[in-house]
Structure formats: C-alpha cells, structure tokens
Design a protein around this motif. Sequence first.
Motif, PDB file in Angstrom:
ATOM      1  N   GLU A  69      15.097 -44.348  55.344  1.00  0.00           N
ATOM      2  CA  GLU A  69      13.933 -43.557  54.996  1.00  0.00           C
ATOM      3  C   GLU A  69      14.337 -42.162  54.557  1.00  0.00           C
ATOM      4  O   GLU A  69      13.763 -41.606  53.626  1.00  0.00           O
ATOM      5  N   THR A  74      11.225 -42.141  51.535  1.00  0.00           N
ATOM      6  CA  THR A  74       9.971 -42.846  51.812  1.00  0.00           C
ATOM      7  C   THR A  74       9.905 -43.200  53.282  1.00  0.00           C
ATOM      8  O   THR A  74      10.920 -43.260  53.963  1.00  0.00           O
ATOM      9  N   ARG A  75       8.690 -43.437  53.720  1.00  0.00           N
ATOM     10  CA  ARG A  75       8.501 -43.859  55.099  1.00  0.00           C
ATOM     11  C   ARG A  75       8.200 -45.336  55.133  1.00  0.00           C
ATOM     12  O   ARG A  75       7.769 -45.908  54.146  1.00  0.00           O
ATOM     13  N   ASP A  77       6.255 -48.792  55.850  1.00  0.00           N
ATOM     14  CA  ASP A  77       4.858 -49.125  55.595  1.00  0.00           C
ATOM     15  C   ASP A  77       4.022 -48.941  56.848  1.00  0.00           C
ATOM     16  O   ASP A  77       4.421 -49.326  57.946  1.00  0.00           O
ATOM     17  N   LEU A  78       2.862 -48.357  56.640  1.00  0.00           N
ATOM     18  CA  LEU A  78       1.906 -48.204  57.723  1.00  0.00           C
ATOM     19  C   LEU A  78       1.007 -49.430  57.744  1.00  0.00           C
ATOM     20  O   LEU A  78       0.763 -50.052  56.728  1.00  0.00           O
ATOM     21  N   VAL A  99      -3.082 -41.787  52.400  1.00  0.00           N
ATOM     22  CA  VAL A  99      -2.020 -42.553  53.064  1.00  0.00           C
ATOM     23  C   VAL A  99      -0.984 -43.008  52.033  1.00  0.00           C
ATOM     24  O   VAL A  99       0.220 -42.914  52.262  1.00  0.00           O
ATOM     25  N   SER A 102       1.079 -39.924  50.973  1.00  0.00           N
ATOM     26  CA  SER A 102       1.987 -39.446  52.028  1.00  0.00           C
ATOM     27  C   SER A 102       3.078 -40.462  52.338  1.00  0.00           C
ATOM     28  O   SER A 102       4.161 -40.095  52.792  1.00  0.00           O
ATOM     29  N   SER A 103       2.807 -41.749  52.088  1.00  0.00           N
ATOM     30  CA  SER A 103       3.816 -42.783  52.332  1.00  0.00           C
ATOM     31  C   SER A 103       4.781 -42.915  51.159  1.00  0.00           C
ATOM     32  O   SER A 103       5.788 -43.608  51.268  1.00  0.00           O
ATOM     33  N   TRP A 105       4.156 -44.382  48.243  1.00  0.00           N
ATOM     34  CA  TRP A 105       4.019 -45.643  47.532  1.00  0.00           C
ATOM     35  C   TRP A 105       3.902 -45.374  46.043  1.00  0.00           C
ATOM     36  O   TRP A 105       3.185 -44.454  45.634  1.00  0.00           O
ATOM     37  N   TRP A 110      -0.669 -49.329  44.416  1.00  0.00           N
ATOM     38  CA  TRP A 110      -1.827 -48.967  45.226  1.00  0.00           C
ATOM     39  C   TRP A 110      -2.897 -50.049  45.210  1.00  0.00           C
ATOM     40  O   TRP A 110      -3.429 -50.411  46.251  1.00  0.00           O
ATOM     41  N   ARG A 113      -1.954 -53.042  47.250  1.00  0.00           N
ATOM     42  CA  ARG A 113      -2.010 -52.786  48.687  1.00  0.00           C
ATOM     43  C   ARG A 113      -3.445 -52.612  49.181  1.00  0.00           C
ATOM     44  O   ARG A 113      -3.728 -52.848  50.350  1.00  0.00           O
TER      45      ARG A 113
END
Length: 183
Positions: A69, A74-75, A77-78, A99, A102-103, A105, A110, A113
């Motif tokens: 990460e 990137t973080r 997946d939430l 979200v 901030s993630s 993506w 988008w 998802r």
Amino acid sequence: MDGSRSAAASGSSPTSSPFAEVISSLAVLHQEQHRALLQMREDQDMRFQAVLQAQREDRETFRSWMHWEVQTGTRADLVLSKMGPQDDPEAFLDLFKRVAESSGWPGDQWALRLLPLLSGETQVAAQQLPPENLLVYAELKKAIIQRVGRSPEQHRQRFRSLGLAETGRPYLLAQQLRDSCRK
C-alpha cells in the motif's frame, strides 16, 4: 526377622504384603501419569509453536500488504454496505465518491464498484441504461439521480421548509440548510 525385612525390601519375597502391592501399583500409576503429563506437555509445546508460527506468518502477510500500500499509494479495498431503502441516494452517491477518491480507485472502476451496492429503484435506474453507459460513473449517477433524486424545485421547497423546531438542534439545522442550499 532380619531375613524377612531384607526379603520385603528387595521385593523378591513370594509372600509380599498387601501394603507392598498397593505401593507398587501406586508407583506404576504414578509413572504412567508422569508419562502422560510429559506427553501432554510436549503436545502443548508443539501447538504453542504452531500458533507462534501462524502469528509470525500473519504479521509478515500484514507487513507485506502495508508495504504494498505504501509503495503503490493505494489502500486496501474497503467493504461498503449496500444502499438501503431508507438511504438518501444523493448522500449515498456523494459518500461513495468520497470513499472512491480517498481509496485511490481509478475513475473507470467506480461504476463497476457501485453497481453491486445498488438496490430497489436505483437498480432499476441502472438496468435501464444502455450497456455502453452502464460502466460510466457519470452516466450511472445521472440516471440514478433522475429516477430517485429530488428535483431542483423539491430542493428549494425543502430548503424553505427547514426550521429549528423540526430538528431541535441548531448545528444540525445549519448542516441541513447548507446541504439543501448546495443542491
């Protein structure tokens, strides 16, 4: 008497006393219990080592994820919850966008998802889109807002109707006025 003591002490007497037999059987039981306890301790030590190894592997996996990460920026997946019937579609889409941004993506993911998170009328709005527009987030959002969102006149009416008596909390009223004003 001397001979009987030495014979009893050596355990070779053919006429051993019941007390000696009890002592002998207790000694055997003690040895068996001792062996069983030693075996249990060895099993417990092996299980403990297995747990420690699993924890080390988990830590290494977690560190590799964190390293990935940091390197990619990137973080992970939430997990997002599905839109419910009581949810405001506009607020849900705004939150989804935040979200997604901030993630980190990519914008072209988008819509893909968002689709599994839709329900009810928002799903119907998505189903009515042509296939080439279904995976374009802006088109999907526009179709959802047109189907289930409020019209500009409804926003104006809501803005005018808000009052402190409705909420009872001035800060909440200010937030609602700000939100209605922006729409």
